[in-house]
Design a protein around this motif. Sequence first.
Motif, mmCIF file in Angstrom:
data_model
loop_
_atom_site.group_PDB
_atom_site.id
_atom_site.type_symbol
_atom_site.label_atom_id
_atom_site.label_comp_id
_atom_site.label_asym_id
_atom_site.label_seq_id
_atom_site.Cartn_x
_atom_site.Cartn_y
_atom_site.Cartn_z
ATOM 1 N N VAL A 17 11.055 51.116 78.957
ATOM 2 C CA VAL A 17 11.581 52.466 78.723
ATOM 3 C C VAL A 17 13.086 52.481 78.973
ATOM 4 C CG1 VAL A 17 11.470 54.885 79.430
ATOM 5 C CG2 VAL A 17 9.358 53.533 79.274
ATOM 6 N N TYR A 18 13.521 51.796 80.027
ATOM 7 C CA TYR A 18 14.958 51.704 80.334
ATOM 8 C C TYR A 18 15.712 51.089 79.151
ATOM 9 C CZ TYR A 18 19.242 50.563 82.917
ATOM 10 O OH TYR A 18 20.551 50.449 83.337
ATOM 11 N N LEU A 19 15.177 50.008 78.598
ATOM 12 C CA LEU A 19 15.810 49.376 77.433
ATOM 13 C C LEU A 19 15.818 50.316 76.235
ATOM 14 C CD1 LEU A 19 14.624 45.644 77.403
ATOM 15 C CD2 LEU A 19 16.951 46.519 77.619
ATOM 16 N N ALA A 20 14.746 51.082 76.069
ATOM 17 C CA ALA A 20 14.669 52.014 74.941
ATOM 18 C C ALA A 20 15.739 53.098 75.027
ATOM 19 C CB ALA A 20 13.279 52.648 74.873
ATOM 20 N N ILE A 21 16.194 53.399 76.232
ATOM 21 C CA ILE A 21 17.199 54.445 76.437
ATOM 22 C C ILE A 21 18.616 53.881 76.463
ATOM 23 C CG2 ILE A 21 18.001 56.207 78.086
ATOM 24 C CD1 ILE A 21 15.067 56.516 78.943
ATOM 25 N N THR A 22 18.757 52.604 76.824
ATOM 26 C CA THR A 22 20.100 52.051 77.043
ATOM 27 C C THR A 22 20.539 50.997 76.027
ATOM 28 O OG1 THR A 22 19.235 50.373 78.577
ATOM 29 C CG2 THR A 22 19.995 52.479 79.536
ATOM 30 N N ASN A 23 19.633 50.416 75.263
ATOM 31 C CA ASN A 23 19.988 49.373 74.315
ATOM 32 C C ASN A 23 20.191 49.995 72.935
ATOM 33 O OD1 ASN A 23 19.440 47.388 72.149
ATOM 34 N ND2 ASN A 23 19.230 45.964 73.868
ATOM 35 N N PRO A 24 21.390 49.888 72.356
ATOM 36 C CA PRO A 24 21.653 50.556 71.081
ATOM 37 C C PRO A 24 20.722 50.119 69.946
ATOM 38 C CG PRO A 24 23.487 49.117 71.670
ATOM 39 C CD PRO A 24 22.561 49.153 72.842
ATOM 40 N N LEU A 25 20.330 48.849 69.929
ATOM 41 C CA LEU A 25 19.430 48.384 68.868
ATOM 42 C C LEU A 25 18.046 49.014 69.010
ATOM 43 C CD1 LEU A 25 20.476 44.619 68.743
ATOM 44 C CD2 LEU A 25 21.176 46.480 67.230
ATOM 45 N N THR A 26 17.558 49.129 70.238
ATOM 46 C CA THR A 26 16.253 49.747 70.474
ATOM 47 C C THR A 26 16.320 51.248 70.204
ATOM 48 O OG1 THR A 26 15.870 48.070 72.178
ATOM 49 C CG2 THR A 26 14.327 49.898 72.098
ATOM 50 N N ILE A 27 17.424 51.884 70.574
ATOM 51 C CA ILE A 27 17.595 53.319 70.286
ATOM 52 C C ILE A 27 17.497 53.550 68.778
ATOM 53 C CG2 ILE A 27 19.204 55.272 70.341
ATOM 54 C CD1 ILE A 27 20.307 54.033 72.998
ATOM 55 N N GLU A 28 18.117 52.676 68.003
ATOM 56 C CA GLU A 28 18.057 52.802 66.542
ATOM 57 C C GLU A 28 16.623 52.673 66.033
ATOM 58 O OE1 GLU A 28 20.917 50.525 64.262
ATOM 59 O OE2 GLU A 28 22.440 50.855 65.801
ATOM 60 N N TRP A 30 13.736 53.580 67.568
ATOM 61 C CA TRP A 30 12.902 54.777 67.771
ATOM 62 C C TRP A 30 13.537 56.055 67.241
ATOM 63 C CZ3 TRP A 30 15.076 58.535 70.759
ATOM 64 C CH2 TRP A 30 15.927 58.161 71.789
ATOM 65 N N SER A 31 14.868 56.090 67.123
ATOM 66 C CA SER A 31 15.517 57.324 66.648
ATOM 67 C C SER A 31 15.719 57.331 65.131
ATOM 68 C CB SER A 31 16.872 57.525 67.333
ATOM 69 O OG SER A 31 17.851 56.633 66.824
ATOM 70 N N GLY A 32 15.854 56.132 64.557
ATOM 71 C CA GLY A 32 16.119 56.043 63.130
ATOM 72 C C GLY A 32 17.581 56.210 62.767
ATOM 73 N N MET A 37 25.924 52.723 72.593
ATOM 74 C CA MET A 37 25.494 52.867 73.978
ATOM 75 C C MET A 37 25.869 51.619 74.748
ATOM 76 S SD MET A 37 24.056 54.664 76.349
ATOM 77 C CE MET A 37 23.272 56.004 75.469
ATOM 78 N N SER A 38 26.251 51.818 76.004
ATOM 79 C CA SER A 38 26.575 50.732 76.916
ATOM 80 C C SER A 38 26.094 51.149 78.298
ATOM 81 C CB SER A 38 28.092 50.509 76.937
ATOM 82 O OG SER A 38 28.461 49.725 78.047
ATOM 83 N N THR A 39 25.771 50.181 79.140
ATOM 84 C CA THR A 39 25.399 50.499 80.524
ATOM 85 C C THR A 39 26.599 50.391 81.456
ATOM 86 O OG1 THR A 39 24.643 48.226 80.809
ATOM 87 C CG2 THR A 39 22.959 49.883 80.279
ATOM 88 N N GLU A 40 27.773 50.425 80.889
ATOM 89 C CA GLU A 40 29.014 50.394 81.674
ATOM 90 C C GLU A 40 29.380 51.821 82.084
ATOM 91 O OE1 GLU A 40 32.000 48.630 83.652
ATOM 92 O OE2 GLU A 40 30.584 47.511 82.441
ATOM 93 N N PRO A 41 29.385 52.124 83.395
ATOM 94 C CA PRO A 41 29.802 53.469 83.828
ATOM 95 C C PRO A 41 31.201 53.791 83.303
ATOM 96 C CG PRO A 41 28.777 52.312 85.651
ATOM 97 C CD PRO A 41 28.949 51.314 84.535
ATOM 98 N N GLY A 42 31.371 55.002 82.811
ATOM 99 C CA GLY A 42 32.647 55.438 82.258
ATOM 100 C C GLY A 42 32.745 55.258 80.756
ATOM 101 N N SER A 43 31.803 54.499 80.162
ATOM 102 C CA SER A 43 31.822 54.304 78.714
ATOM 103 C C SER A 43 31.273 55.543 78.014
ATOM 104 C CB SER A 43 31.003 53.067 78.331
ATOM 105 O OG SER A 43 29.636 53.242 78.690
ATOM 106 N N GLU A 44 31.704 55.742 76.783
ATOM 107 C CA GLU A 44 31.223 56.880 76.007
ATOM 108 C C GLU A 44 30.057 56.423 75.139
ATOM 109 O OE1 GLU A 44 34.017 59.586 74.424
ATOM 110 O OE2 GLU A 44 34.629 59.925 76.494
ATOM 111 N N PHE A 45 29.178 57.365 74.776
ATOM 112 C CA PHE A 45 28.039 57.046 73.927
ATOM 113 C C PHE A 45 27.930 58.057 72.798
ATOM 114 C CE2 PHE A 45 26.286 59.944 77.054
ATOM 115 C CZ PHE A 45 25.479 60.781 76.286
ATOM 116 N N SER A 46 27.194 57.660 71.773
ATOM 117 C CA SER A 46 26.964 58.517 70.608
ATOM 118 C C SER A 46 25.567 58.229 70.079
ATOM 119 C CB SER A 46 28.012 58.217 69.538
ATOM 120 O OG SER A 46 27.720 58.925 68.357
ATOM 121 N N LEU A 47 24.771 59.294 69.900
ATOM 122 C CA LEU A 47 23.413 59.168 69.398
ATOM 123 C C LEU A 47 23.245 60.053 68.165
ATOM 124 C CD1 LEU A 47 21.579 59.564 72.841
ATOM 125 C CD2 LEU A 47 22.240 57.435 71.731
#
Length: 126
Positions: A17-28, A30-32, A37-47
């Motif tokens: 589940v953690y990978l599904a929320i934090t890995n951009p390839l896995t997010i793609e 399940w989200s389509g 996404m990055s697990t680096e604090p301070g980084s920006e994300f876009s979904l």
Amino acid sequence: MKDIKKYYLIHAAPEDVYLAITNPLTIELWSGYPAEMSTEPGSEFSLWDGSIVGKNIEFEENKKIVQQWYFGDQPEESIVTIKLHPDKHGTSVELRHINVPDTELEDMLYGWNNYYFGAIEDYFDE
């Protein structure tokens, strides 16, 4: 401003589940949609092609994700905290989303239930 607190049960291990929320390839998967996404604090994300954007604040691997979600020029930060707890059926997910603009509350609830955790549940149930 409103706060959301919800629980979800996902039939997968917390690590998955953690990978599904934090890995951009896995997010793609399940989200389509493309995800940044990055697990680096301070980084920006876009979904969802930029429909949701924000900043990553804190990560505790396989246990916790904290993000700031942007809603224009609101004075108070909208903070999302996702905690993952092992469960005999997979992972119990605790969601807390604070400082949601009143005008966004219904869409946020629908999105969390159907497009975010609903899609992750479907992904693991396939």
